[in-house]
Write a protein that holds these residues in place. Structure first.
Motif, PDB file in Angstrom:
ATOM      1  N   MET A 141      13.856-125.956 -64.887  1.00 25.73           N
ATOM      2  CA  MET A 141      14.433-124.809 -64.190  1.00 25.73           C
ATOM      3  C   MET A 141      15.913-124.813 -64.514  1.00 25.73           C
ATOM      4  SD  MET A 141      12.577-125.471 -60.513  1.00 25.73           S
ATOM      5  CE  MET A 141      10.793-125.394 -60.331  1.00 25.73           C
ATOM      6  N   SER A 142      16.519-123.651 -64.645  1.00 29.02           N
ATOM      7  CA  SER A 142      17.889-123.593 -65.156  1.00 29.02           C
ATOM      8  C   SER A 142      18.888-123.247 -64.068  1.00 29.02           C
ATOM      9  CB  SER A 142      17.991-122.561 -66.286  1.00 29.02           C
ATOM     10  OG  SER A 142      17.691-121.268 -65.812  1.00 29.02           O
ATOM     11  N   GLY A 143      20.105-123.711 -64.263  1.00 33.46           N
ATOM     12  CA  GLY A 143      21.191-123.361 -63.365  1.00 33.46           C
ATOM     13  C   GLY A 143      21.770-122.003 -63.713  1.00 33.46           C
ATOM     14  N   SER A 144      22.374-121.377 -62.715  1.00 34.97           N
ATOM     15  CA  SER A 144      23.042-120.101 -62.921  1.00 34.97           C
ATOM     16  C   SER A 144      24.066-119.929 -61.809  1.00 34.97           C
ATOM     17  CB  SER A 144      22.026-118.944 -62.918  1.00 34.97           C
ATOM     18  OG  SER A 144      22.642-117.728 -63.303  1.00 34.97           O
ATOM     19  N   SER A 145      24.664-118.745 -61.760  1.00 34.17           N
ATOM     20  CA  SER A 145      25.618-118.409 -60.710  1.00 34.17           C
ATOM     21  C   SER A 145      25.296-117.009 -60.219  1.00 34.17           C
ATOM     22  CB  SER A 145      27.056-118.472 -61.247  1.00 34.17           C
ATOM     23  OG  SER A 145      27.982-118.117 -60.246  1.00 34.17           O
ATOM     24  N   TRP A 146      25.226-116.860 -58.897  1.00 25.57           N
ATOM     25  CA  TRP A 146      24.857-115.562 -58.313  1.00 25.57           C
ATOM     26  C   TRP A 146      25.543-115.406 -56.965  1.00 25.57           C
ATOM     27  CZ3 TRP A 146      20.119-114.060 -55.097  1.00 25.57           C
ATOM     28  CH2 TRP A 146      19.961-112.664 -55.064  1.00 25.57           C
ATOM     29  N   ARG A 147      26.096-114.239 -56.741  1.00 27.04           N
ATOM     30  CA  ARG A 147      26.805-113.939 -55.491  1.00 27.04           C
ATOM     31  C   ARG A 147      27.913-114.956 -55.205  1.00 27.04           C
ATOM     32  NH1 ARG A 147      22.034-113.507 -51.076  1.00 27.04           N
ATOM     33  NH2 ARG A 147      20.620-112.085 -52.118  1.00 27.04           N
ATOM     34  N   GLY A 148      28.549-115.436 -56.246  1.00 23.92           N
ATOM     35  CA  GLY A 148      29.644-116.377 -56.077  1.00 23.92           C
ATOM     36  C   GLY A 148      29.220-117.794 -55.779  1.00 23.92           C
ATOM     37  N   ARG A 149      27.933-118.108 -55.958  1.00 26.51           N
ATOM     38  CA  ARG A 149      27.428-119.460 -55.690  1.00 26.51           C
ATOM     39  C   ARG A 149      26.697-120.001 -56.912  1.00 26.51           C
ATOM     40  NH1 ARG A 149      24.194-119.350 -50.021  1.00 26.51           N
ATOM     41  NH2 ARG A 149      24.300-121.610 -50.379  1.00 26.51           N
ATOM     42  N   ASP A 150      26.784-121.314 -57.107  1.00 26.11           N
ATOM     43  CA  ASP A 150      25.940-121.959 -58.101  1.00 26.11           C
ATOM     44  C   ASP A 150      24.524-122.038 -57.549  1.00 26.11           C
ATOM     45  OD1 ASP A 150      27.987-122.273 -59.870  1.00 26.11           O
ATOM     46  OD2 ASP A 150      28.361-124.374 -59.403  1.00 26.11           O
ATOM     47  N   ILE A 151      23.542-121.783 -58.398  1.00 26.94           N
ATOM     48  CA  ILE A 151      22.153-121.762 -57.949  1.00 26.94           C
ATOM     49  C   ILE A 151      21.248-122.433 -58.972  1.00 26.94           C
ATOM     50  CG2 ILE A 151      22.476-119.595 -56.668  1.00 26.94           C
ATOM     51  CD1 ILE A 151      20.842-118.242 -58.996  1.00 26.94           C
ATOM     52  N   LEU A 152      20.029-122.705 -58.540  1.00 32.34           N
ATOM     53  CA  LEU A 152      18.923-123.029 -59.431  1.00 32.34           C
ATOM     54  C   LEU A 152      18.076-121.777 -59.532  1.00 32.34           C
ATOM     55  CD1 LEU A 152      17.255-125.289 -60.944  1.00 32.34           C
ATOM     56  CD2 LEU A 152      15.909-125.431 -58.837  1.00 32.34           C
ATOM     57  N   ARG A 153      17.859-121.297 -60.765  1.00 32.33           N
ATOM     58  CA  ARG A 153      17.089-120.067 -60.959  1.00 32.33           C
ATOM     59  C   ARG A 153      15.729-120.399 -61.550  1.00 32.33           C
ATOM     60  NH1 ARG A 153      17.522-115.417 -65.379  1.00 32.33           N
ATOM     61  NH2 ARG A 153      16.788-117.222 -66.527  1.00 32.33           N
ATOM     62  N   ILE A 154      14.696-119.830 -60.962  1.00 33.05           N
ATOM     63  CA  ILE A 154      13.318-120.078 -61.385  1.00 33.05           C
ATOM     64  C   ILE A 154      12.726-118.769 -61.862  1.00 33.05           C
ATOM     65  CG2 ILE A 154      11.038-120.836 -60.616  1.00 33.05           C
ATOM     66  CD1 ILE A 154      12.590-122.404 -58.371  1.00 33.05           C
ATOM     67  N   SER A 155      12.198-118.771 -63.085  1.00 34.13           N
ATOM     68  CA  SER A 155      11.565-117.584 -63.660  1.00 34.13           C
ATOM     69  C   SER A 155      10.118-117.913 -63.972  1.00 34.13           C
ATOM     70  CB  SER A 155      12.290-117.152 -64.940  1.00 34.13           C
ATOM     71  OG  SER A 155      13.653-116.879 -64.682  1.00 34.13           O
ATOM     72  N   VAL A 156       9.197-117.251 -63.309  1.00 39.55           N
ATOM     73  CA  VAL A 156       7.771-117.531 -63.492  1.00 39.55           C
ATOM     74  C   VAL A 156       7.210-116.527 -64.497  1.00 39.55           C
ATOM     75  CG1 VAL A 156       5.550-117.826 -62.344  1.00 39.55           C
ATOM     76  CG2 VAL A 156       7.673-118.332 -61.102  1.00 39.55           C
ATOM     77  N   SER A 157       6.884-117.006 -65.672  1.00 40.92           N
ATOM     78  CA  SER A 157       6.505-116.091 -66.758  1.00 40.92           C
ATOM     79  C   SER A 157       5.271-116.518 -67.526  1.00 40.92           C
ATOM     80  CB  SER A 157       7.673-115.966 -67.758  1.00 40.92           C
ATOM     81  OG  SER A 157       8.864-115.611 -67.119  1.00 40.92           O
ATOM     82  N   ASN A 158       4.766-117.719 -67.295  1.00 43.31           N
ATOM     83  CA  ASN A 158       3.720-118.269 -68.157  1.00 43.31           C
ATOM     84  C   ASN A 158       2.333-118.008 -67.594  1.00 43.31           C
ATOM     85  OD1 ASN A 158       1.985-120.089 -69.657  1.00 43.31           O
ATOM     86  ND2 ASN A 158       3.860-121.111 -70.323  1.00 43.31           N
ATOM     87  N   TRP A 159       1.468-117.460 -68.429  1.00 45.69           N
ATOM     88  CA  TRP A 159       0.093-117.157 -68.021  1.00 45.69           C
ATOM     89  C   TRP A 159      -0.667-118.400 -67.573  1.00 45.69           C
ATOM     90  CZ3 TRP A 159      -4.294-119.225 -70.385  1.00 45.69           C
ATOM     91  CH2 TRP A 159      -4.066-119.934 -71.575  1.00 45.69           C
ATOM     92  N   SER A 160      -0.280-119.586 -68.082  1.00 48.70           N
ATOM     93  CA  SER A 160      -1.056-120.801 -67.819  1.00 48.70           C
ATOM     94  C   SER A 160      -0.629-121.540 -66.554  1.00 48.70           C
ATOM     95  CB  SER A 160      -0.957-121.751 -69.019  1.00 48.70           C
ATOM     96  OG  SER A 160       0.352-122.291 -69.129  1.00 48.70           O
ATOM     97  N   THR A 161       0.459-121.118 -65.920  1.00 53.51           N
ATOM     98  CA  THR A 161       0.897-121.791 -64.693  1.00 53.51           C
ATOM     99  C   THR A 161      -0.187-121.662 -63.624  1.00 53.51           C
ATOM    100  OG1 THR A 161       3.224-121.337 -65.169  1.00 53.51           O
ATOM    101  CG2 THR A 161       2.663-121.864 -62.892  1.00 53.51           C
ATOM    102  N   ASP A 162      -0.592-122.806 -63.034  1.00 58.04           N
ATOM    103  CA  ASP A 162      -1.643-122.777 -62.015  1.00 58.04           C
ATOM    104  C   ASP A 162      -1.165-123.469 -60.746  1.00 58.04           C
ATOM    105  OD1 ASP A 162      -1.741-125.510 -62.586  1.00 58.04           O
ATOM    106  OD2 ASP A 162      -3.599-125.367 -63.744  1.00 58.04           O
ATOM    107  N   ASP A 163      -2.064-123.606 -59.781  1.00 55.78           N
ATOM    108  CA  ASP A 163      -1.694-124.198 -58.498  1.00 55.78           C
ATOM    109  C   ASP A 163      -1.187-125.619 -58.666  1.00 55.78           C
ATOM    110  OD1 ASP A 163      -2.487-121.854 -57.317  1.00 55.78           O
ATOM    111  OD2 ASP A 163      -4.412-122.621 -56.584  1.00 55.78           O
ATOM    112  N   ASP A 164      -1.783-126.385 -59.579  1.00 56.74           N
ATOM    113  CA  ASP A 164      -1.335-127.757 -59.808  1.00 56.74           C
ATOM    114  C   ASP A 164       0.087-127.778 -60.362  1.00 56.74           C
ATOM    115  OD1 ASP A 164      -3.740-128.755 -58.901  1.00 56.74           O
ATOM    116  OD2 ASP A 164      -4.600-128.989 -60.915  1.00 56.74           O
TER     117      ASP A 164
END
Length: 463
Positions: free
Chosen positions: A421-444
């Motif tokens: 997961m990548s770092g970013s900056s948003w609304r003046g704060r440092d954040i961890l940004r999560i982008s869910v894009s992969n067809w294979s991502t499952d509950d596990d």
């Protein structure tokens, strides 16, 4: 007799073996690369040898050199940027595209590639509920798709103003003003730079990054004249969608061309559950999206969709004695993108759509959004974790308290490598940004990712 088949056989067999080994390792290997670029570079030959090499041996050498420096982007635990994995049919089709080696510029010269891309385009317009008469250009990615849509808009506005853009260029031309939300993606600014249109007028947005229609109206009234309005389907940090109907009406009432940057979020329009968030998006003039993001096809595949084919083709068409044009109503592929020569990048799109079918595309898109919600819920249950956005699509933005702690947790998470997961900056704060894009991502994968974040948080206490 030609030795062509024998020339390729051994090298392709080795490539198949290495590809299969790589894919088999993805579910269990660390997501992060083992080597950085400098270490990979140190393993490469400093000078090109004089002697030729056996093709199969070259493939073996390449695989061995690259493997330690590969990011497992296809992993179900990769959430670093908006990058999908690759669907099986799309990957196999991409291999065929390389083998067929078609220069997909002319319908006359490469009829199979052109027809398959036209079929994929028709399926896409139907799936996305966009005008059936629109042109679709298969570009290198979303940045180029934005460029194409805005170039068509520039052409339309100049034609409306009576300016001969092709003959006179931009010098002395009527000024085109571009309006976009403050939280637009940088790809929009890049496309405007390519087009020589300068910067855009930033318009106020709400806390989720959605443009405010009243603010757009005020800004446009202060700078009347030919204008482009860029709206966003999927904010980079929140996943939020601009209020399409209201903003498009504001823009069209003032004679503007409306372009939608929907790199990943335009795909929400395929879903009966999510579509209401994009209500009115079909009223725009052009749209840009990426097939390698939410649709999960290989890289080098953006989609530029333009409701006025005549403006698109005026911007990109070229006519010479050696280019044989055929069907004027459909147009040649080279009239819809910047390149005269390109690979048949629409064929993997066709294969992905054919594999999934309408129901499969809907299920995949809704599944990505559901996984984002599950990640947000799991992370919010960890003490010291704050989810900062309304999780409306596939993006989750998280803070771990102070900026310093957020950076430390992010760095520890990436160093461990179980998840990315990548770092970013948003609304003046440092954040961890999560982008869910992969067809294979499952509950596990979701559960393992939440636990990886928990480990990183517990190892980095607030000071």
């Amino acid at each position: 007799m030609s030795a062509l088949p024998e020339a390729y056989g051994a090298a392709l067999e080795r490539a198949m073996a290495h590809a299969t080994e790589w894919l088999a390792s993805v579910p269990t290997r660390p997501v992060r690369p083992e080597y950085d670029a400098d270490r990979v570079a140190s393993s490469l030959l400093p000078r090109l040898p004089n002697e030729p090499a056996d093709p199969a041996a070259v493939v073996d050498e390449l695989a061995a050199l690259a493997e330690p420096g590969l990011m497992a982007i296809q992993s179900g635990r990769f959430f670093g940027w908006v990058m999908g994995g690759t669907l099986p049919a799309a990957m196999a089709a991409d291999w065929l595209v390389s083998a067929w080696d078609q220069n997909t510029g002319l319908r006359f010269a490469t009829p199979a590639a052109a027809a398959i891309e036209e079929s994929a385009a028709a399926w896409l317009l139907d799936l996305l509920y966009l005008p059936a008469a629109a042109d679709v250009g298969f570009t290198t990615g979303a940045t180029t798709a934005n460029f194409v849509g805005l170039a068509a808009g520039r052409q339309y506005l100049m034609d409306e103003a009576g300016w001969d853009l092709e003959g006179l260029g931009l010098s002395g031309a009527p000024r085109i003003t571009t309006f976009a939300g403050r939280e637009r993606h940088a790809a929009v600014d890049l496309a405007l730079r390519y087009l020589g249109l300068g910067g855009c007028v930033p318009v106020h947005a709400d806390k989720e990054g959605r443009i405010l229609p009243d603010a757009l109206a005020d800004a446009m009234d202060q700078q009347p004249g030919p204008s482009l309005v860029c709206l966003q389907a999927g904010n980079l940090h929140s996943g939020a969608f601009d209020p399409m109907t209201e903003a498009i009406n504001v823009a069209h009432d003032r004679g503007a061309w409306v372009h939608i940057d929907g790199a990943f979020g335009l795909w929400a329009n395929v879903s009966p559950v999510l579509r209401e968030r994009l209500a009115g998006v079909e009223l725009a003039d052009s749209w840009a999206t990426d097939a390698h993001k939410t649709l999960n096809v290989p890289y080098d595949c953006g989609l530029a969709i333009v409701s006025r084919p005549e403006s698109l083709r005026r911007a990109f068409s070229v006519h010479t004695s050696y280019l044989i044009a055929t069907d004027k109503s459909l147009g040649d592929p080279l009239e819809k993108v910047p390149e005269m020569s390109r690979r048949a990048r629409g064929i993997p799109v066709w294969a992905a759509l054919r594999q999934l079918g309408r129901d499969g595309v809907i299920a995949m898109v809704e599944g990505l959004a559901a996984n984002a919600r599950a990640l947000a819920e799991g992370l919010a249950a960890i003490p010291g974790v704050e989810v900062l956005n309304d999780v409306v699509f596939t993006q989750v933005s998280v803070s771990f308290g102070s900026d310093d702690r957020t950076r430390r947790v992010t760095q520890r998470l990436m160093a461990e490598g179980a998840v990315w997961m990548s770092g970013s900056s948003w609304r003046g704060r440092d954040i961890l940004r999560i982008s869910v894009s992969n067809w294979s991502t499952d509950d596990d994968d979701v559960a393992a990712s939440v636990e990886a974040v928990r480990r990183a948080v517990e190892a980095e206490p607030e000071e």
